[in-house]
Design a protein around this motif. Structure first.
Motif, PDB file in Angstrom:
ATOM      1  N   SER A 240      -3.819  -9.805 -40.068  1.00 38.17           N
ATOM      2  CA  SER A 240      -3.182 -10.225 -38.818  1.00 38.17           C
ATOM      3  C   SER A 240      -2.759 -11.678 -38.954  1.00 38.17           C
ATOM      4  N   GLY A 241      -1.817 -12.092 -38.084  1.00 43.06           N
ATOM      5  CA  GLY A 241      -1.285 -13.447 -38.171  1.00 43.06           C
ATOM      6  C   GLY A 241      -0.168 -13.485 -39.206  1.00 43.06           C
ATOM      7  N   SER A 242       0.617 -14.546 -39.143  1.00 42.27           N
ATOM      8  CA  SER A 242       1.660 -14.757 -40.156  1.00 42.27           C
ATOM      9  C   SER A 242       1.846 -16.250 -40.346  1.00 42.27           C
ATOM     10  N   GLY A 243       0.803 -16.995 -40.015  1.00 47.85           N
ATOM     11  CA  GLY A 243       0.836 -18.447 -40.161  1.00 47.85           C
ATOM     12  C   GLY A 243       0.254 -18.865 -41.496  1.00 47.85           C
ATOM     13  N   ASN A 244      -0.235 -20.078 -41.539  1.00 50.47           N
ATOM     14  CA  ASN A 244      -0.726 -20.658 -42.788  1.00 50.47           C
ATOM     15  C   ASN A 244      -1.758 -19.764 -43.480  1.00 50.47           C
ATOM     16  N   VAL A 245      -2.791 -19.360 -42.765  1.00 53.86           N
ATOM     17  CA  VAL A 245      -3.890 -18.622 -43.397  1.00 53.86           C
ATOM     18  C   VAL A 245      -3.422 -17.231 -43.838  1.00 53.86           C
ATOM     19  N   ALA A 246      -2.723 -16.531 -42.949  1.00 60.02           N
ATOM     20  CA  ALA A 246      -2.270 -15.163 -43.250  1.00 60.02           C
ATOM     21  C   ALA A 246      -1.332 -15.149 -44.462  1.00 60.02           C
ATOM     22  N   GLN A 247      -0.426 -16.113 -44.530  1.00 64.90           N
ATOM     23  CA  GLN A 247       0.567 -16.117 -45.616  1.00 64.90           C
ATOM     24  C   GLN A 247      -0.111 -16.197 -46.986  1.00 64.90           C
ATOM     25  N   TYR A 248      -1.085 -17.112 -47.104  1.00 66.19           N
ATOM     26  CA  TYR A 248      -1.692 -17.289 -48.430  1.00 66.19           C
ATOM     27  C   TYR A 248      -2.769 -16.253 -48.720  1.00 66.19           C
ATOM     28  N   ALA A 249      -3.344 -15.651 -47.677  1.00 66.98           N
ATOM     29  CA  ALA A 249      -4.242 -14.506 -47.913  1.00 66.98           C
ATOM     30  C   ALA A 249      -3.399 -13.368 -48.484  1.00 66.98           C
ATOM     31  N   LEU A 263       1.363  -7.679 -41.217  1.00 64.57           N
ATOM     32  CA  LEU A 263       1.231  -9.073 -40.767  1.00 64.57           C
ATOM     33  C   LEU A 263       1.610  -9.048 -39.281  1.00 64.57           C
ATOM     34  N   SER A 264       1.229 -10.096 -38.541  1.00 64.59           N
ATOM     35  CA  SER A 264       1.518 -10.050 -37.100  1.00 64.59           C
ATOM     36  C   SER A 264       1.809 -11.453 -36.565  1.00 64.59           C
ATOM     37  N   ASP A 265       2.302 -11.508 -35.326  1.00 61.51           N
ATOM     38  CA  ASP A 265       2.240 -12.759 -34.561  1.00 61.51           C
ATOM     39  C   ASP A 265       1.901 -12.366 -33.129  1.00 61.51           C
ATOM     40  N   SER A 266       2.008 -13.305 -32.196  1.00 64.07           N
ATOM     41  CA  SER A 266       1.538 -12.964 -30.850  1.00 64.07           C
ATOM     42  C   SER A 266       2.464 -11.963 -30.149  1.00 64.07           C
ATOM     43  N   SER A 267       3.591 -11.599 -30.782  1.00 59.48           N
ATOM     44  CA  SER A 267       4.475 -10.612 -30.158  1.00 59.48           C
ATOM     45  C   SER A 267       4.209  -9.186 -30.649  1.00 59.48           C
ATOM     46  N   GLY A 268       3.432  -9.009 -31.724  1.00 61.40           N
ATOM     47  CA  GLY A 268       3.158  -7.672 -32.251  1.00 61.40           C
ATOM     48  C   GLY A 268       2.954  -7.713 -33.757  1.00 61.40           C
ATOM     49  N   ALA A 320      -9.791  -5.403 -44.311  1.00 59.63           N
ATOM     50  CA  ALA A 320      -9.089  -6.014 -43.171  1.00 59.63           C
ATOM     51  C   ALA A 320      -9.346  -7.517 -43.197  1.00 59.63           C
ATOM     52  N   MET A 321      -8.285  -8.298 -43.009  1.00 60.08           N
ATOM     53  CA  MET A 321      -8.449  -9.754 -42.974  1.00 60.08           C
ATOM     54  C   MET A 321      -7.813 -10.320 -41.706  1.00 60.08           C
ATOM     55  N   PRO A 322      -8.608 -10.480 -40.647  1.00 64.20           N
ATOM     56  CA  PRO A 322      -8.071 -11.083 -39.421  1.00 64.20           C
ATOM     57  C   PRO A 322      -7.806 -12.564 -39.663  1.00 64.20           C
ATOM     58  N   CYS A 323      -6.557 -12.975 -39.522  1.00 66.32           N
ATOM     59  CA  CYS A 323      -6.171 -14.360 -39.846  1.00 66.32           C
ATOM     60  C   CYS A 323      -5.354 -14.993 -38.726  1.00 66.32           C
ATOM     61  N   ALA A 324      -5.549 -14.552 -37.459  1.00 63.28           N
ATOM     62  CA  ALA A 324      -4.749 -15.112 -36.369  1.00 63.28           C
ATOM     63  C   ALA A 324      -5.583 -16.009 -35.455  1.00 63.28           C
ATOM     64  N   THR A 325      -6.550 -15.408 -34.723  1.00 60.74           N
ATOM     65  CA  THR A 325      -7.221 -16.213 -33.697  1.00 60.74           C
ATOM     66  C   THR A 325      -8.567 -15.602 -33.302  1.00 60.74           C
ATOM     67  N   GLN A 326      -9.272 -16.232 -32.359  1.00 60.43           N
ATOM     68  CA  GLN A 326     -10.605 -15.738 -31.970  1.00 60.43           C
ATOM     69  C   GLN A 326     -10.510 -14.451 -31.144  1.00 60.43           C
ATOM     70  N   ALA A 349      -9.586 -16.131 -39.914  1.00 64.14           N
ATOM     71  CA  ALA A 349      -9.608 -16.841 -38.636  1.00 64.14           C
ATOM     72  C   ALA A 349     -11.043 -17.203 -38.257  1.00 64.14           C
ATOM     73  N   ASN A 350     -11.184 -18.038 -37.240  1.00 64.45           N
ATOM     74  CA  ASN A 350     -12.504 -18.399 -36.730  1.00 64.45           C
ATOM     75  C   ASN A 350     -12.897 -17.454 -35.601  1.00 64.45           C
ATOM     76  N   MET A 351     -14.060 -16.811 -35.757  1.00 63.78           N
ATOM     77  CA  MET A 351     -14.634 -15.898 -34.753  1.00 63.78           C
ATOM     78  C   MET A 351     -13.632 -14.840 -34.278  1.00 63.78           C
TER      79      MET A 351
END
Ligand code: NDP
Length: 449
Positions: A240-249, A263-268, A320-326, A349-351
């Motif tokens: 999940s996520g498509s920012g810094n952490v998600a991209q390099y994971a 990959l995701s962002d807050s829109s889906g 599964a690698m959650p990489c967006a948010t808490q 991500a954190n928590m």
């Protein structure tokens, strides 16, 4: 957990909740730690005599401030800035800055609290802190972001320093924001120092810092898999996520022979069953880091499905690698992961997993690497950036990557040392106790401060 311990945890939490009302994420983070630490403290009475738990949940200092700035229309905007200086027992406060409209005191206290344990686990001399603002960089021009960050630093600069408190990036704070923050600090102090990490390579940054959190999360997953004689090769991964952490994971998982399908962002989220290879990832990086667009563009370009407003945990995967948010994986989503055969969760991500989701992972005895261990690679390389700044010397890409890899292996070893329970490794217990001991011993050695 026995009834006696459960009562002690409940009594302790009642005090924390009464003292920090409405800070629900902070309560959640503290609860996860004390659940595993209280039984350990019972066996090690020096910590209860020194009231270490009561002290460790209380920030050493909380700074809150007004951040006024002018938008492009010339209108006055006001945001709130924060820095939580949580614990400096083993080194200067260290932890990122988050710019996101959801930022509040409770969220930053949870992040600062986790950071104390995480930084200790890295083996490097860093205390814990976190900060940020409810400013939303989305939709703002570069000039607006610059005016805001300059105003933010015009207050923060008097509280930080290379031997006091060294912030870095987090959600909404990447290379662009660190640049503006560093420029303003330098101007106000007339000093070129390593006061922030995540700097550009030309002006004091470390190679591999942008990659470090995502790479580290994959290195940690690989170490967990090794305990079962397995590896990332051939695994299907959801991220999940498509920012810094998600991209390099995504980059490192693919390099290790896995296939990343979401990959995701807050829109889906987007689901690409053929895998997000290097070329597609380059498109995503340009979309997110340069054009700052929405993830649906990826689906349009590559003809794959986009699931608006959804998270990717219903997609079949091994890892599964959650990489967006808490709190981005809830109980139902954790059940869906397990039902679909997922047996590794490594948190960038954190928590990101709710307490109910964690209970599901633990009940199913999957390999569950919690954020404070699995995503410690980012702050570890920040620590290495501080070392390089102090030496006024740069290590090569290979040297930094090798050190990062070794640190992730060492964190894994610490988790096994404190978390092994027969055949099962409880990484939550391992990371919490492993991170706690060094900080607690240092607090005892330094007296009542
Ligand atoms: P970025 O800002 O680069 O990316 C964040 C990503 O998560 C974006 O895709 C964003 O989507 C998505 N996201 C953020 N908030 C939400 C939300 N409420 N709901 C759904 N999606 C959301 O941040 P990072 O990659 O740096 O950070 C991601 C996570 O990793 C955070 O939990 C952070 O604390 C943690 N972390 C980061 C480290 C680092 O070195 N950067 C170190 C250790 C942990 P959108 O753009 O639509 O908002």
């Amino acid at each position: 957990m026995s009834n006696v311990y459960e009562q002690k945890v409940n009594d302790f939490m009642a005090k924390v909740i009464a003292k920090n009302p409405a800070e629900v994420e902070f309560h959640q983070a503290v609860h996860e730690v004390v659940e595993t630490i209280i039984p350990f403290i019972e066996e090690n009475p020096q910590y209860s005599e020194g009231k270490i738990l009561d002290r460790i949940v209380e920030p050493e200092r909380v700074i809150m401030f007004r951040v006024p700035w002018l938008d492009d229309k010339g209108e006055v905007q006001v945001n709130r800035g924060f820095r939580i200086e949580m614990n400096s027992a083993i080194g200067p406060y260290k932890g990122g800055l988050r710019f996101h409209p959801t930022v509040n005191l409770g969220i930053l206290k949870f992040l600062a609290f986790e950071q104390v344990f995480k930084n200790s686990l890295t083996t490097l001399p860093m205390g814990g802190g976190k900060g940020g603002s409810d400013f939303d960089p989305k939709g703002k021009s570069d000039n607006e972001v610059m005016r805001f960050t300059q105003s933010f630093m015009s207050e923060l600069f008097r509280h930080i320093g290379p031997n006091t408190d060294v912030p870095a990036g987090d959600i909404g704070v990447g290379g662009r924001e660190i640049g503006f923050l560093f420029g303003q600090y330098k101007r106000l102090r007339n000093e070129f120092t390593g006061v922030l990490t995540g700097k550009g390579i030309a002006w004091g940054g470390s190679l591999i810092r942008p990659e470090a959190t995502g790479y580290g999360t994959v290195y940690f997953a690989e170490e967990m898999l090794k305990t079962r004689g397995d590896s990332m090769k051939g695994k299907i991964c959801t991220i999940s996520g498509s920012g810094n952490v998600a991209q390099y994971a995504c980059e490192k998982a693919t390099e290790f022979g896995a296939k990343v399908v979401t990959l995701s962002d807050s829109s889906g989220f987007i689901y690409d069953p053929n895998g997000i290879d290097a070329e597609k990832l380059a498109f995503m990086m340009d979309l997110k880091n340069v054009r700052r667009g929405r993830i649906k563009e990826y689906a349009d370009k590559y003809g794959v499905e986009f699931f608006p407003g959804k998270r990717p945990w219903g997609i079949k995967c091994d890892v599964a690698m959650p990489c967006a948010t808490q709190n981005e994986v809830n109980e139902e989503e954790a059940k869906a992961l397990i039902d679909n055969g997922c047996f590794v969760v490594s948190e960038g991500a954190n928590m990101p997993s709710s307490p109910e989701a964690i209970a599901i992972y633990q009940g199913a005895k999957i390999l569950y690497g919690l954020g404070k261990a699995a995503n410690a690679g980012g702050v570890a390389v920040s620590g290495l950036e501080m070392s390089q700044n102090s030496m006024r010397f740069n290590w090569t890409r290979e040297e930094v990557d090798e050190k990062l890899h070794q640190i992730m292996k060492d964190i894994h070893t610490t988790c096994v040392e404190y978390g092994k329970d027969g055949d099962y490794i409880d990484y939550v217990k391992g990371a919490n106790i492993g991170g706690f001991v060094k900080v607690a011993d240092s607090m005892l050695a330094q007296g009542l401060v």
